[in-house]
Structure formats: structure tokens, C-alpha cells
Design a protein around this motif. Structure first.
Motif, PDB file in Angstrom:
ATOM      1  N   THR B  42       7.900  -3.399  -8.822  1.00  0.00           N
ATOM      2  CA  THR B  42       8.818  -2.947  -7.777  1.00  0.00           C
ATOM      3  C   THR B  42       9.672  -4.065  -7.193  1.00  0.00           C
ATOM      4  N   THR B  43       9.041  -5.176  -6.821  1.00  0.00           N
ATOM      5  CA  THR B  43       9.797  -6.266  -6.185  1.00  0.00           C
ATOM      6  C   THR B  43      10.782  -6.886  -7.167  1.00  0.00           C
ATOM      7  N   LEU B  44      10.330  -7.082  -8.412  1.00  0.00           N
ATOM      8  CA  LEU B  44      11.225  -7.639  -9.433  1.00  0.00           C
ATOM      9  C   LEU B  44      12.445  -6.738  -9.623  1.00  0.00           C
ATOM     10  N   ILE B  45      12.203  -5.440  -9.751  1.00  0.00           N
ATOM     11  CA  ILE B  45      13.314  -4.495  -9.969  1.00  0.00           C
ATOM     12  C   ILE B  45      14.270  -4.518  -8.774  1.00  0.00           C
ATOM     13  N   ARG B  46      13.727  -4.539  -7.562  1.00  0.00           N
ATOM     14  CA  ARG B  46      14.571  -4.576  -6.364  1.00  0.00           C
ATOM     15  C   ARG B  46      15.440  -5.841  -6.359  1.00  0.00           C
ATOM     16  N   ASN B  47      14.830  -6.972  -6.705  1.00  0.00           N
ATOM     17  CA  ASN B  47      15.576  -8.229  -6.682  1.00  0.00           C
ATOM     18  C   ASN B  47      16.628  -8.297  -7.785  1.00  0.00           C
ATOM     19  N   LEU B  48      16.332  -7.687  -8.938  1.00  0.00           N
ATOM     20  CA  LEU B  48      17.327  -7.639 -10.019  1.00  0.00           C
ATOM     21  C   LEU B  48      18.528  -6.800  -9.582  1.00  0.00           C
ATOM     22  N   HIS B  49      18.251  -5.669  -8.925  1.00  0.00           N
ATOM     23  CA  HIS B  49      19.346  -4.829  -8.425  1.00  0.00           C
ATOM     24  C   HIS B  49      20.190  -5.583  -7.395  1.00  0.00           C
ATOM     25  N   ALA B  50      19.539  -6.419  -6.599  1.00  0.00           N
ATOM     26  CA  ALA B  50      20.255  -7.100  -5.511  1.00  0.00           C
ATOM     27  C   ALA B  50      21.103  -8.265  -6.009  1.00  0.00           C
ATOM     28  N   ASP B  51      20.881  -8.691  -7.249  1.00  0.00           N
ATOM     29  CA  ASP B  51      21.583  -9.873  -7.769  1.00  0.00           C
ATOM     30  C   ASP B  51      22.716  -9.429  -8.692  1.00  0.00           C
ATOM     31  N   PRO B  52      23.966  -9.697  -8.326  1.00  0.00           N
ATOM     32  CA  PRO B  52      25.094  -9.215  -9.138  1.00  0.00           C
ATOM     33  C   PRO B  52      25.167  -9.832 -10.533  1.00  0.00           C
ATOM     34  N   PHE B  53      24.384 -10.867 -10.792  1.00  0.00           N
ATOM     35  CA  PHE B  53      24.334 -11.438 -12.141  1.00  0.00           C
ATOM     36  C   PHE B  53      23.845 -10.397 -13.155  1.00  0.00           C
ATOM     37  N   PHE B  54      22.949  -9.514 -12.685  1.00  0.00           N
ATOM     38  CA  PHE B  54      22.282  -8.581 -13.596  1.00  0.00           C
ATOM     39  C   PHE B  54      22.931  -7.196 -13.582  1.00  0.00           C
ATOM     40  N   THR B  55      22.986  -6.579 -14.772  1.00  0.00           N
ATOM     41  CA  THR B  55      23.255  -5.144 -14.885  1.00  0.00           C
ATOM     42  C   THR B  55      21.897  -4.510 -15.124  1.00  0.00           C
ATOM     43  N   THR B  56      21.366  -3.836 -14.119  1.00  0.00           N
ATOM     44  CA  THR B  56      20.012  -3.295 -14.240  1.00  0.00           C
ATOM     45  C   THR B  56      20.003  -1.836 -13.808  1.00  0.00           C
ATOM     46  N   PHE B  57      19.282  -1.010 -14.536  1.00  0.00           N
ATOM     47  CA  PHE B  57      19.286   0.436 -14.255  1.00  0.00           C
ATOM     48  C   PHE B  57      18.055   1.081 -14.880  1.00  0.00           C
ATOM     49  N   PRO B  58      17.618   2.219 -14.297  1.00  0.00           N
ATOM     50  CA  PRO B  58      16.495   2.944 -14.905  1.00  0.00           C
ATOM     51  C   PRO B  58      16.954   3.758 -16.110  1.00  0.00           C
ATOM     52  N   THR B  59      16.055   3.939 -17.068  1.00  0.00           N
ATOM     53  CA  THR B  59      16.308   4.842 -18.185  1.00  0.00           C
ATOM     54  C   THR B  59      15.228   5.928 -18.170  1.00  0.00           C
ATOM     55  N   ALA B  60      15.497   7.009 -18.919  1.00  0.00           N
ATOM     56  CA  ALA B  60      14.555   8.131 -18.911  1.00  0.00           C
ATOM     57  C   ALA B  60      13.324   7.859 -19.778  1.00  0.00           C
ATOM     58  N   ARG B  61      13.508   7.038 -20.816  1.00  0.00           N
ATOM     59  CA  ARG B  61      12.391   6.669 -21.689  1.00  0.00           C
ATOM     60  C   ARG B  61      12.541   5.216 -22.119  1.00  0.00           C
ATOM     61  N   GLU B  62      11.416   4.599 -22.441  1.00  0.00           N
ATOM     62  CA  GLU B  62      11.434   3.192 -22.839  1.00  0.00           C
ATOM     63  C   GLU B  62      12.227   2.969 -24.121  1.00  0.00           C
ATOM     64  N   GLU B  63      12.112   3.915 -25.089  1.00  0.00           N
ATOM     65  CA  GLU B  63      12.828   3.703 -26.354  1.00  0.00           C
ATOM     66  C   GLU B  63      14.339   3.756 -26.148  1.00  0.00           C
ATOM     67  N   GLU B  64      14.757   4.526 -25.165  1.00  0.00           N
ATOM     68  CA  GLU B  64      16.184   4.547 -24.811  1.00  0.00           C
ATOM     69  C   GLU B  64      16.616   3.142 -24.372  1.00  0.00           C
ATOM     70  N   ALA B  65      15.806   2.508 -23.543  1.00  0.00           N
ATOM     71  CA  ALA B  65      16.116   1.152 -23.077  1.00  0.00           C
ATOM     72  C   ALA B  65      16.146   0.167 -24.241  1.00  0.00           C
ATOM     73  N   VAL B  66      15.243   0.341 -25.205  1.00  0.00           N
ATOM     74  CA  VAL B  66      15.236  -0.532 -26.388  1.00  0.00           C
ATOM     75  C   VAL B  66      16.524  -0.336 -27.188  1.00  0.00           C
ATOM     76  N   GLY B  67      16.958   0.913 -27.345  1.00  0.00           N
ATOM     77  CA  GLY B  67      18.225   1.176 -28.031  1.00  0.00           C
ATOM     78  C   GLY B  67      19.396   0.508 -27.326  1.00  0.00           C
ATOM     79  N   ILE B  68      19.405   0.580 -26.011  1.00  0.00           N
ATOM     80  CA  ILE B  68      20.519   0.013 -25.230  1.00  0.00           C
ATOM     81  C   ILE B  68      20.578  -1.510 -25.390  1.00  0.00           C
ATOM     82  N   VAL B  69      19.447  -2.190 -25.242  1.00  0.00           N
ATOM     83  CA  VAL B  69      19.504  -3.663 -25.360  1.00  0.00           C
ATOM     84  C   VAL B  69      19.758  -4.086 -26.806  1.00  0.00           C
TER      85      VAL B  69
END
Lengths: 202, 184
Positions: B42-69
Motif C-alpha cells: 500500500t505505501t509503495l503504491i501510494r508513493n509511486l502515484h505521488a511521484d510524477p516520475f512514475f506512470t503507475t496504475f492498477p490493472t484487472a489481472r497480473e498477466e495484463e500488467a505483464v503484457g503492458i510492460v
């Protein structure tokens, strides 16, 4: 049984013909991601380009992979070709794409209501589900069925200057893919990265 | 990249584990971080969202996230995926048919549930599938348990993944993160 999709005012077209029409419109090194099976066989047969990526597995990930390319290169237009069965495996990706709203992404769903490559069994939603309605409900407002070939070409052109992601549904017949992709994943990826100007050829 | 020669700085070793993840991602120019959440992250995700260096977002499934990266890597942008153990269990197909054969440096942070005080039987069973899957695919993986080693493990693993074009799983043990405690 194979084309018993809900009644729509849409012509049943051919995947290779539509893929060829799309490829003929590409003038600016646009990326095209082909889903597994017949979708990328027809992409290969429509004329190999270094900007084409051919999937050899990971069913359902054509749109997520295309989203990744679109995020990495927002100035490049990215197309993705996916089958209806593949999309049903990864419907959540439509909401992710709608939320991120990349304006350089065009998604084409080739819908024949069957798992054609495994023996043409019907997909679970074939007789009842409307892929375009699902896309709209997932937040992709710019989604439409192509009524015929000319309408498909119009929608493709429209998507190239759209303010958000576009999804185009096409009803297709059950003809098999025309070509066969060379099955060398590293070569496919390396060529694609050359096509994306990320790598220099050796 | 001079970073490869750097020793762990005193500032980094005094940081929290999630601070080390964020700083090490940044130092290695990893900007795209899709995730499926986990209480421990939770804290890591919150801090990633707060830092404009990162493009961070939730996905519906883990394999979707693997496809995206994977797509992003081929387009020239580096990414990493965050998930928990049960999410990793959904990935065998995409690892075996995309990340490994196409030689994509997929970087995964897996919050380890199912061990060291787990209270959910399903979580403890699914956890036992993780390392056999990684081993059967001959995938590099490390379990991080100590804060003083953590920056070294993360930084070197990222660099190895990228230079050898091979995926890596970094398993975040409850010994490092404190894990999830049975509170309701």
C-alpha cells in the motif's frame, strides 16, 4: 452455428481482406500487434513490416501489449488485432485502457464467435455477448461495429486523429488465416524493436 | 550508467524497504509500474502515484500488467510489475509464452503471502506453487528478507534482467516487510 451472433446490421467480412485494407493505409511506421493464431497469420500474409509484432502465445494480451507500446511511444499510432475469444479472456484490459485513455491506440476485434484455430468451437458468449457494447460499458466510448468494408476503412481513418482510444468490431467469416508466421520469438521481438527505432540492426 | 559501480549509500540503507524500491526503480529509469494491489504494498503504491516520475496504475489481472510492460519494453520504456503471491500463480502461461521466449526483462516484485504466520489456508497453499514454477522455468528469483541487503538485491537484479534480457522475480518476504497480520 458458427455465425449465430446477435442480429446486427453488419456485413460478415473476411479477416485477411480487412487486415490488408488496414495495412494498405499505414504510411507512418505505425505499430501493429497481432493476436495469437489467425489474427497474426493474416497480418503476416498482408505483408511483413518491421513494425508488426506477432504473438505466439499469451492469449488475450494483444491489447495490453499494444497499450504498453502506445504508452512508451505516444507519438506513434498503435493498432492491435484481437479475436473475440481472446478478448473474452482479458475483458478487464478494456477498462484499464479506457482509464489511461491513450489517444494513439486503435483496437480491432475480429469477431466470428468461434475458437477457430482449435476446431471452431463456439466461444462462450458467441450467441449473446456484444463485444462493442461491452467495450462501451467498459468506458471506451469511441467503439463501433463496422457495417461493411468501406465503413471499416472510414473507422480506421477516423481513429488516426481521434482524441481517445478507438475500438472497432468487425464480424468475420470462418475462413482460416492465409499465411503462417515464422515462429522465432527473439527474431520477431528484435525486428519489432528495430521497427520501433529502439534498436539498431546488428 | 555509473550506478553499477556505486556502493550502497548510507542514506539508502537507512530507508524503508518501499523507499528503497522506489529510489532503485528511479535510478534505473524504470518509469512504468502497473500493479494488482496487496495490503503490504500500500505505501509503495501510494508513493509511486505521488511521484510524477512514475506512470503507475492498477490493472484487472497480473498477466495484463505483464503484457503492458512487455509492450513498453519493446517500445523503449522500462517497467516493473507489483503483485502478491496469489497473483503470481496466474502467470505461468504468460511467463512461458511471452516473457521468456521473447527474452523480455520483466521485473516483478511479489509480496509474499502464505508463509510466516499466514492465516488464510488458500494463501498458504498457493504460495507453495510459486518457487517450483520459477524453478521449472529456470527463472532468476531472489527472496528479500533483510533491509541491509535489499538495495543490493534489487539494483543488481534489475541490471541483470536488463543486460541479460531475462525476467526476474523479487519476492518480498514478511521478514522484510512485516507481512500482513491477522487483525480481522
Amino acid at each position: 452455428m458458427t455465425n449465430e451472433t446477435p442480429a446486427r446490421n453488419t456485413k460478415v467480412m473476411n479477416r485477411f481482406d480487412l487486415t490488408s485494407r488496414l495495412v494498405a493505409k499505414l504510411k507512418n511506421e505505425e505499430a501493429v500487434i497481432g493476436g495469437i493464431g489467425n489474427t497474426n497469420f493474416d497480418l503476416w500474409a498482408a505483408g511483413h513490416r518491421p513494425q508488426n509484432f506477432y504473438m505466439l502465445g499469451s492469449m488475450g494480451l494483444a491489447f495490453p501489449i499494444a497499450l504498453g507500446v502506445a504508452l512508451a511511444q505516444p507519438e506513434r499510432r498503435v493498432f492491435a488485432l484481437e479475436g473475440d475469444g481472446s478478448l473474452l479472456m482479458q475483458l478487464g484490459s478494456l477498462s484499464t485502457i479506457a482509464t489511461l485513455a491513450p489517444k494513439n491506440l486503435t483496437m480491432v476485434v475480429m469477431d466470428n464467435g468461434i475458437y477457430q484455430i482449435t476446431g471452431a468451437q463456439p466461444t462462450p458468449g458467441a450467441a449473446v455477448a456484444d463485444i462493442v457494447a461491452i467495450a462501451v460499458a467498459s468506458g471506451l466510448a469511441n467503439s463501433a461495429w463496422a457495417a461493411d468494408e468501406e465503413d471499416f476503412e472510414r473507422l480506421i481513418e477516423q481513429s488516426m486523429s481521434a482524441a481517445g482510444p478507438t475500438l472497432i468490431g468487425v464480424r468475420i467469416d470462418d475462413k482460416p488465416g492465409v499465411g503462417t508466421t515464422r515462429r522465432d520469438p527473439v527474431q520477431i521481438r528484435e525486428r519489432f524493436m528495430h521497427g520501433m527505432s529502439v534498436r539498431e540492426p546488428l | 550508467m555509473a550506478a553499477a559501480e556505486e556502493k550502497t549509500s548510507p542514506e539508502i540503507s537507512e530507508m524503508s524497504w518501499h523507499g528503497i524500491v522506489l529510489q532503485t526503480l528511479k535510478r534505473n529509469d524504470i518509469r512504468l509500474v502497473p500493479y494488482v494491489p496487496d495490503r503490504v504494498l500500500t505505501t509503495l503504491i501510494r508513493n509511486l502515484h505521488a511521484d510524477p516520475f512514475f506512470t503507475t496504475f492498477p490493472t484487472a489481472r497480473e498477466e495484463e500488467a505483464v503484457g503492458i510492460v512487455s509492450g513498453a519494453w519493446m517500445g523503449g520504456m522500462r517497467g516493473a510489475v507489483l503483485m502478491q503471491t496469489s497473483g503470481f500463480a496466474t502467470l505461468a502461461n504468460v511467463l512461458a509464452s511471452l516473457a521468456i521466449p521473447y527474452q523480455i526483462p520483466l521485473i516483478m516484485f511479489v509480496s509474499e503471502r502464505g508463509t510466516l504466520g499466514e492465516f488464510n489456508y488458500g494463501q498458504s497453499l498457493v504460495c507453495r506453487t510459486m518457487r517450483p514454477v520459477l524453478d521449472s522455468l529456470a527463472m532468476e528469483h531472489h527472496t528479500a528478507t533483510r533491509l541491509d541487503e535489499f538495495e543490493f538485491i534489487v539494483d543488481r537484479s534489475i541490471k541483470q534482467a536488463i543486460t541479460t534480457q531475462a525476467p526476474v522475480a523479487l519476492i518480498l518476504s514478511p521478514l522484510l516487510t512485516g507481512g500482513k497480520v491477522f487483525d480481522k
